[in-house]
Scaffold this motif. Structure first.
Motif, short mmCIF file in Angstrom:
data_model
loop_
_atom_site.label_atom_id
_atom_site.label_comp_id
_atom_site.label_asym_id
_atom_site.label_seq_id
_atom_site.Cartn_x
_atom_site.Cartn_y
_atom_site.Cartn_z
N ALA A 163 16.01 6.14 -1.12
CA ALA A 163 15.42 5.48 0.05
C ALA A 163 14.06 4.88 -0.31
N ILE A 164 13.26 5.62 -1.06
CA ILE A 164 11.95 5.13 -1.49
C ILE A 164 12.11 3.84 -2.30
N ALA A 165 13.02 3.83 -3.26
CA ALA A 165 13.23 2.65 -4.10
C ALA A 165 13.64 1.45 -3.25
N ARG A 166 14.46 1.70 -2.24
CA ARG A 166 14.91 0.59 -1.38
C ARG A 166 13.79 0.08 -0.48
N VAL A 167 12.95 0.97 0.04
CA VAL A 167 11.80 0.52 0.84
C VAL A 167 10.84 -0.27 -0.05
N GLY A 170 0.82 -1.21 0.00
CA GLY A 170 0.00 0.00 0.00
C GLY A 170 0.85 1.25 0.00
N PRO A 171 0.20 2.43 0.00
CA PRO A 171 0.94 3.69 -0.06
C PRO A 171 1.62 4.03 1.26
N CYS A 172 2.93 4.19 1.20
CA CYS A 172 3.72 4.58 2.37
C CYS A 172 4.00 6.08 2.27
N GLY A 173 4.48 6.65 3.34
CA GLY A 173 4.86 8.06 3.36
C GLY A 173 6.29 8.22 3.82
N ILE A 174 6.89 9.35 3.44
CA ILE A 174 8.26 9.65 3.85
C ILE A 174 8.39 11.17 3.96
N ALA A 175 9.15 11.60 4.95
CA ALA A 175 9.45 13.01 5.15
C ALA A 175 10.95 13.14 5.35
N TRP A 176 11.49 14.32 5.00
CA TRP A 176 12.94 14.48 5.04
C TRP A 176 13.33 15.88 5.51
N THR A 177 14.58 15.92 5.99
CA THR A 177 15.26 17.18 6.28
C THR A 177 16.26 17.36 5.14
N GLY A 178 17.19 18.27 5.30
CA GLY A 178 18.18 18.49 4.25
C GLY A 178 19.08 17.31 3.98
#
Length: 182
Positions: free
Chosen positions: A63-67, A15-23
């Motif tokens: 990171a998204i591709a690896r998850v 299903g759809p995951c989420g991700i947030a990032w800093t610099g």
């Protein structure tokens, strides 16, 4: 709570995951909720309601591709992904460090994690820390089970069923094995 610069949703096998990032690091990673807006809402609980949706920078795209690959069965421990632990309590950080070292397909119990962080008898506190994990599945809380091989709790949508599905994707060997029973 880490101050994120941006966030986005991405599709995975569960299903759809989420991700947030800093610099330079990941501020949060979120397993799927029942809906895309629900996933985004839960992600923003970790990083703030005002974090804008944005196109992810290159290190986040990686990171998204690896998850995504992990959630289809790739043997990637994601251990080198940079995480922003600002605001994460020290005990939780110790629990997350031990949990992050569990390789795909392997499991520990809450009691074993407690012993490895130097707090024997703190299995319940370990479970509470994992229930507040802002980086699932990068910190693979799904790889921590209750004593006797029971699934234990899981705060992601679908609860223990989602946990067991993720372990099945990783081809985890559940049952009598070293490190499974307290």
């Amino acid at each position: 709570m880490a101050r994120a610069q941006g966030c986005c949703l991405f599709d995975t096998a569960i299903g759809p995951c989420g991700i947030a990032w800093t610099g330079r690091s990941l501020a949060a990673v979120q397993l799927p909720e029942a809906t895309r807006p629900g996933t985004l809402r839960r992600l923003r609980r970790y990083v703030g309601e005002d974090v804008p949706e944005a196109d992810p920078p290159a290190f986040v795209q990686s990171a998204i591709a690896r998850v995504q690959a992990l959630l289809t069965g790739a043997r990637d421990d994601l251990a080198d992904l940079p995480l922003d632990m600002e605001g994460v309590p020290e005990f939780h950080q110790r629990v997350y460090e031990v949990t992050r070292a569990i390789p795909p397909g392997a499991v520990l119990t809450y009691g074993e994690v407690a012993r490895r962080v130097g707090e024997p008898g703190a299995a319940r506190a370990v479970g509470q820390a994992l229930g507040k994990n802002p980086f699932a599945p990068v910190i693979p809380c799904h790889r921590v089970l209750a004593a006797g091989g029971r699934s234990g709790g899981f705060s992601a949508e679908g609860g223990a069923d989602t946990k067991l599905r993720m372990l099945e994707i990783e081809r985890a060997q559940l049952g009598e094995q070293p490190g499974l029973f307290d």
